[in-house]
Write an enzyme that holds these catalytic residues in place. Structure first.
Site, short mmCIF file in Angstrom:
data_model
loop_
_atom_site.label_atom_id
_atom_site.label_comp_id
_atom_site.label_asym_id
_atom_site.label_seq_id
_atom_site.Cartn_x
_atom_site.Cartn_y
_atom_site.Cartn_z
N ASP A 141 0.85 -1.21 0.00
CA ASP A 141 0.00 0.00 0.00
C ASP A 141 0.88 1.25 0.00
O ASP A 141 0.54 2.27 0.57
CB ASP A 141 -0.94 -0.03 1.22
CG ASP A 141 -2.05 1.01 1.10
OD1 ASP A 141 -2.36 1.44 -0.02
OD2 ASP A 141 -2.61 1.39 2.16
N LYS A 144 2.43 3.27 -5.97
CA LYS A 144 1.99 2.15 -6.80
C LYS A 144 3.07 1.66 -7.78
O LYS A 144 3.10 0.48 -8.12
CB LYS A 144 0.70 2.52 -7.54
CG LYS A 144 -0.39 3.09 -6.60
CD LYS A 144 -0.59 2.30 -5.32
CE LYS A 144 -1.16 3.12 -4.19
NZ LYS A 144 -1.08 2.48 -2.87
N ASP A 169 -3.35 -3.03 -2.44
CA ASP A 169 -4.46 -2.06 -2.45
C ASP A 169 -4.38 -1.18 -3.71
O ASP A 169 -3.34 -1.13 -4.38
CB ASP A 169 -4.38 -1.18 -1.18
CG ASP A 169 -5.64 -0.34 -0.99
OD1 ASP A 169 -6.69 -0.72 -1.53
OD2 ASP A 169 -5.56 0.70 -0.30
N ASN A 170 -5.49 -0.51 -4.01
CA ASN A 170 -5.55 0.52 -5.07
C ASN A 170 -5.23 0.00 -6.46
O ASN A 170 -4.53 0.65 -7.24
CB ASN A 170 -4.59 1.67 -4.72
CG ASN A 170 -4.84 2.24 -3.34
OD1 ASN A 170 -4.03 2.04 -2.43
ND2 ASN A 170 -5.95 2.91 -3.17
N GLU A 199 -11.27 4.25 -0.23
CA GLU A 199 -11.57 4.65 1.15
C GLU A 199 -12.38 5.95 1.21
O GLU A 199 -12.02 6.94 0.58
CB GLU A 199 -10.28 4.79 1.97
CG GLU A 199 -9.17 5.67 1.38
CD GLU A 199 -8.18 4.90 0.52
OE1 GLU A 199 -8.54 3.85 -0.03
OE2 GLU A 199 -7.02 5.37 0.40
N1 SAM Z 1 -1.31 1.43 4.66
C1 SAM Z 1 -1.74 2.70 5.22
C2 SAM Z 1 -3.11 2.54 5.82
O1 SAM Z 1 -3.97 1.96 5.16
O2 SAM Z 1 -3.32 3.01 6.93
C3 SAM Z 1 -1.75 3.78 4.18
C4 SAM Z 1 -0.45 3.93 3.44
S1 SAM Z 1 -0.41 5.34 2.37
C5 SAM Z 1 -1.55 4.91 1.13
C6 SAM Z 1 1.15 5.14 1.55
C7 SAM Z 1 2.35 5.42 2.42
O3 SAM Z 1 3.49 4.82 1.82
C8 SAM Z 1 2.69 6.90 2.58
O4 SAM Z 1 2.76 7.20 3.94
C9 SAM Z 1 4.06 7.06 1.91
O5 SAM Z 1 4.87 7.99 2.55
C10 SAM Z 1 4.61 5.65 1.99
N2 SAM Z 1 5.54 5.24 0.92
C11 SAM Z 1 5.36 5.41 -0.41
N3 SAM Z 1 6.33 4.83 -1.12
C12 SAM Z 1 7.18 4.26 -0.21
C13 SAM Z 1 8.37 3.49 -0.32
N4 SAM Z 1 8.89 3.18 -1.52
N5 SAM Z 1 8.97 3.08 0.82
C14 SAM Z 1 8.43 3.39 2.03
N6 SAM Z 1 7.30 4.11 2.19
C15 SAM Z 1 6.67 4.53 1.09
MG MG Z 2 -4.26 2.36 -0.29
#
Ligand code: SAM
Ligand code: MG
Length: 214
Positions: A141, A144, A169-170, A199
């Site tokens: 998640d 993407k 997800d997504n 969501e």
């Molecule tokens: N899983 C969480 C929830 O449902 O409560 C939501 C996650 S949110 C959609 C995506 C998160 O992934 C963000 O906080 C972003 O900073 C982090 N993120 C995105 N790419 C990443 C990566 N390559 N490595 C670590 N974190 C990453």
């Molecule tokens: Mg998501």
């Protein structure tokens, strides 16, 4: 200084949730984000698919990529059996203390380890530094475009075993076409799509389960 949305989510949890009660923390976040400010938690509707998949996997070691405020980490961790653990990777240092505090309010800190860094840097460290043999369950998640390369990295690092369950997800919104193409055309994965909604919105989305067949 103005507070961030994530700090406001934490405030709402601190003020309204019952300490040590994961359901009350989840309800509080869903209510706040449903009524006041949209946020990228997996949310209550897709959360049911997440719950069912975690129950099916019954993981001893689970990995999440993308902690954000800790909502899905709480959903996963509240279903873990004794001695099972969740590792959750997050690269945004502003979100980590917020997630830690929300997970602490839910009473689940002992089950969740948040690892700060980029998924692509952390995955190769999981075996040695975090004593992971193989992963029973992986929740994707994060951003993407990382789904496909990180899945390949999990394979290359020997972190998947026959029966490891990935849940992404997504898949429709915003979509992860490279990942979908990779797993659905790969005989080592058995895939199932779960149509659902984004969501807190009436926007079509889907989650994809991929079972690694070894
Ligand atoms: N899983 C969480 C929830 O449902 O409560 C939501 C996650 S949110 C959609 C995506 C998160 O992934 C963000 O906080 C972003 O900073 C982090 N993120 C995105 N790419 C990443 C990566 N390559 N490595 C670590 N974190 C990453
Ligand atoms: Mg998501």
């Amino acid at each position: 200084m103005d507070q961030s949305k994530e700090q406001r989510i934490l405030n709402s949890v601190s003020y309204n949730a019952v300490k040590g009660d994961p359901e009350s923390v989840l309800n509080c976040i869903d209510k706040y984000c449903g009524q006041y400010e949209w946020a990228m938690n997996v949310g209550d509707e897709k959360g049911i698919i997440l719950d069912k998949t975690v129950e099916e996997a019954d993981p001893t070691v689970a990995l999440e990529m993308g902690t954000y405020c800790g909502y899905s980490a709480i959903r996963i961790a509240r279903l873990l059996k004794p001695n099972a653990r969740l590792l959750s990777i997050e690269f945004n240092p502003e979100f980590i203390p917020i997630a830690k505090e929300i997970i602490e309010i839910a009473g689940l800190s002992e089950k969740v380890t948040i690892i700060e860094g980029h998924s692509q840097d952390i995955i190769p460290q999981l075996k040695k530094k975090y004593e992971v043999e193989t992963l029973d369950f992986v929740f994707l998640d994060h951003w993407k475009e990382r789904y496909a390369p990180d899945t390949i990295l999990l394979e290359e690092c020997g972190l998947l075993r026959k029966g490891s369950i990935l849940l992404a997800d997504n898949i429709v919104y915003p979509g992860a076409p490279e990942f979908i193409k990779y797993i659905r055309s790969n005989s080592r994965y058995e895939c199932t799509s779960y149509p659902t909604f984004l969501e807190y919105m009436k926007v079509e989305d889907a989650m994809e389960k991929a079972v690694y067949m070894g």
